[in-house]
Each structure stands twice: as C-alpha cells, then as structure tokens.
Design an enzyme around this catalytic site. Sequence first.
Site, PDB file in Angstrom:
ATOM      1  N   ASP A  44      10.562  -1.477  -6.178  1.00  0.00           N
ATOM      2  CA  ASP A  44       9.154  -1.470  -6.566  1.00  0.00           C
ATOM      3  C   ASP A  44       8.928  -2.731  -7.392  1.00  0.00           C
ATOM      4  OD1 ASP A  44       6.745  -1.150  -7.914  1.00  0.00           O
ATOM      5  OD2 ASP A  44       6.960   1.016  -8.127  1.00  0.00           O
ATOM      6  N   LYS A  83      -2.393  -2.836  -9.360  1.00  0.00           N
ATOM      7  CA  LYS A  83      -2.090  -3.546 -10.617  1.00  0.00           C
ATOM      8  C   LYS A  83      -2.326  -5.045 -10.433  1.00  0.00           C
ATOM      9  CE  LYS A  83      -0.411   0.582 -11.539  1.00  0.00           C
ATOM     10  NZ  LYS A  83      -1.291   1.668 -11.831  1.00  0.00           N
ATOM     11  N   ARG A 137      -7.443   4.094  10.684  1.00  0.00           N
ATOM     12  CA  ARG A 137      -6.272   4.850  10.207  1.00  0.00           C
ATOM     13  C   ARG A 137      -4.954   4.210  10.624  1.00  0.00           C
ATOM     14  NH1 ARG A 137      -3.652   8.459  12.826  1.00  0.00           N
ATOM     15  NH2 ARG A 137      -5.428   9.288  13.967  1.00  0.00           N
ATOM     16  N   TYR A 187       9.011   4.812 -12.615  1.00  0.00           N
ATOM     17  CA  TYR A 187       7.616   5.209 -12.819  1.00  0.00           C
ATOM     18  C   TYR A 187       7.516   6.728 -12.609  1.00  0.00           C
ATOM     19  CZ  TYR A 187       2.822   6.171 -11.451  1.00  0.00           C
ATOM     20  OH  TYR A 187       1.592   6.743 -11.336  1.00  0.00           O
TER      21      TYR A 187
HETATM   22  N1  PLP Z   1       4.736   1.793  -9.236  1.00  0.00           N
HETATM   23  C1  PLP Z   1       4.508   1.487 -10.514  1.00  0.00           C
HETATM   24  C2  PLP Z   1       5.516   0.654 -11.248  1.00  0.00           C
HETATM   25  C3  PLP Z   1       3.366   1.949 -11.164  1.00  0.00           C
HETATM   26  O1  PLP Z   1       3.169   1.625 -12.449  1.00  0.00           O
HETATM   27  C4  PLP Z   1       2.442   2.760 -10.436  1.00  0.00           C
HETATM   28  C5  PLP Z   1       1.225   3.281 -11.080  1.00  0.00           C
HETATM   29  O2  PLP Z   1       1.042   3.238 -12.259  1.00  0.00           O
HETATM   30  C6  PLP Z   1       2.722   3.064  -9.109  1.00  0.00           C
HETATM   31  C7  PLP Z   1       3.868   2.553  -8.534  1.00  0.00           C
HETATM   32  C8  PLP Z   1       1.803   3.917  -8.305  1.00  0.00           C
HETATM   33  O3  PLP Z   1       0.724   3.158  -7.860  1.00  0.00           O
HETATM   34  P1  PLP Z   1      -0.700   3.736  -7.445  1.00  0.00           P
HETATM   35  O4  PLP Z   1      -1.339   4.285  -8.679  1.00  0.00           O
HETATM   36  O5  PLP Z   1      -1.385   2.557  -6.849  1.00  0.00           O
HETATM   37  O6  PLP Z   1      -0.449   4.804  -6.426  1.00  0.00           O
END
Ligand code: PLP
Length: 385
Positions: A177, A202, A51, A105
Amino acid sequence: MANADQHIATKLIHAGEPSPRVGGAVVMPIFQSATFEYGGQAGYHDLTYIRLNNTPNHLALHQKLAALEHGEAALVTSSGMAAIATSLLTVLSSGDHFLAQDSLYGGTHDLITNDLASFGIEVDFIDADDPGSWKAKLRPATKAIYVETMTNPLLHVADLDAVAAFARAHGLVSLIDNTFASPLNFRPLERGFDLSLHSCTKYLNGHSDLVAGAVIGRSPLVAAITRRLNHLGGSLDPHACFLLHRGIKTLAVRLTYQNASALRLAEFLERHPAVKRVYYPGLASHPRHQRARSLFAGYGGVLSLELQGGVDAADRFIARTTLPIRAPSLGGIETLITRPATTSHAGLAPEVRLRLGIADRLIRLSVGIEATEDLLDDLGRALET
Ligand code: PLP
C-alpha cells in the site's frame, strides 16, 4: 506526449492523455455514458461499460498511473479499500495463507482479520522490520506478502527491499500500500514489488473531495484483478475519474511543498520543550531515517507527535490550534489534525493500540499546503502553556 525517460512532474501532466485530443480539448472531457456502441468485441469483459472500468476516462487514468510508477498496467477503483480487497481476493483463495505487516491501516487490518478469515484465507502477521523472522511463518499454502510503505500513524519504514526479495525467493506475490508515499516519493515496482496499491482519496487526488483507489503492476496480475473487480462492482464513476485526473496533475507541486513543510514542522516540534517525541521519517532521529533516505524522494506530509503531558494536554493543544481542521484522513491541501485513538484507530482494542505503540495521547498531523510560517506560528502558539 510523455515518454518513459521524462521526469514524473512531466508525466503527471502529459502521460495517458488522449492522442489526438478529444475535439482539441486541453482537458480530458467527462464521458458520462454508462454504455458505448458495440464495436465487435469478442467477450463480455471487452464491452465498454462504466462498471467494467474501461470508458475513455478510466483508460486515460490507467495509462497515466501505469506511467507514473513504471507499471505495465493500472486499474482505478471506487475506493482504496476496493483496490486492496479486490487485489487480495484475486491473489488469494480459500485455503491460502499470506503474511502481512503487523501495523496496517485499520480498515485493511479489519478486512484481513474478519472478512478474509471468513472466506477461509489465513494470515500471519510479521514484524516487517525483521526479515530473519519471516521464513518460520511460511507454509506450503503461503501465496502473498502485504506491507505498507510507511505505517499509520507511527511512520515506521519497514525493510521494503527485503520484502520484495523475500517474495521473489519464495514465489509469493508482493503487495504494498503506497498511499502515504504516492508515486512522487516512492515507486515500489522499481524496487521489485509486484503490485502497488493506492487510496487515491489521499495524495493522488489531494483535494479531500472524492474517494478512489488504484492498482498498478504487471499486466497479467492487473488483468486478473480487473476481472474480479468487474464482478465485485467497485468501479469508479466518470465524474470521480475526472476529478482524480485533475488532482493527479498537481501532485508534484503539492507534495514537494508538503514534503518540505512537514519536515520543517517536524524539526520545529522536535526542538520544542513541550514536545516529548516526533515521529517523522525525515528526521535524523527517526530509527529508520537512513533507510527512508535511500528509498524515498521525500518523506510525505504526515507526522505524529506526543506532548510531555497526557491525553488532556493533547486535546488542549488540538483545541488551541486554529489552522488545522480536526478530521481524520490525510493527503489533502488543508492541514488536518487528529488523535488516532479517537478516530482512525478507535476500532482497535486499547491493549492492541498500546502493543502497536499508539498511545492515547498521540497526535497526527497531515500537513497541507498553507504557508509553513503560518503553520509554525499556529502550532507554536498552541504549545505555549
Ligand atoms: N490505505 C491507507 C494507508 C489509508 O490511510 C486508507 C484510508 O485512510 C486506505 C488505504 C483506504 O482508502 P479509502 O478510504 O480510499 O478506501
């Protein structure tokens, strides 16, 4: 071993690997042990425990990820959302305020507007392409600014250099991000950002078979986020660490191919009479193509399009394609197709979607690593009326 001057394709393979190799193993083994022998550690956060994200599998990933984006430190998390939520909950406390890009997102947008608001953290959304408008939104309590490298699904490319400079000038923590670009196409810390966040689900993993996240940045910030994550509990399981570690090694070959394939598909679609508009930063017609060229090594595998007809035409086109799989998410080796209004952006009210420019008929493609010619044939056939 990797060093800082090597190309990213080399670092993907060699950075962070244990030295000496564990038992001579070429591949980092899985350490499936929840706890490890006490070695005289001074405090709770230094005990080795899954953890606390500090088992050998975590540490190798941390070093590899930090090396890929020239960060001082990195942290893997149980999901992209765990990376985003924990980072925001570390740099912001009750009573604080921050600025965030207006088309994020969906999960992040919900986190900011519902969860963070309930903790007394306030936000103002900004047009990240209009630096002149940001200063008026600053308050004494403003602590951070949050953007994405490319927005989903319209692939806007904000003035990222201006965001990092604005944060420096006003003492804000800048967070980005970087999921859509991955370290191969863009390295935010080199442009002055404090924290780069990833959904490793991704491109970094690339095989659509796990959920994971990452935070990369300066050591004191990453250490503070690690402490918060230790209590929030968003650690990455060693098996997922192993899969992510394996996936990362092929990022350069996968994404270089996806960059090229998506560009060819975007150019083909843009020329097709049945297509009204293509959204892809690699196209000369993209309003921020020059900026994208100067920032990115490649434009990624995601593109969006609108056909001449409405929602029916979009659904007919999607149904006629045979290679893309109808599914949300992105960044994997298989091509995925979706209509964001019914999947990733279904949670937004129709009027909000429209204000953001996300038409119901908009189609998003995440281009995989199938032969580009086969994808061109498939999309071309599906466009024939
Ligand atoms: N950031 C972006 C640009 C995303 O497209 C996504 C998910 O689709 C996330 C963050 C969230 O990621 P996770 O699904 O791994 O929690």
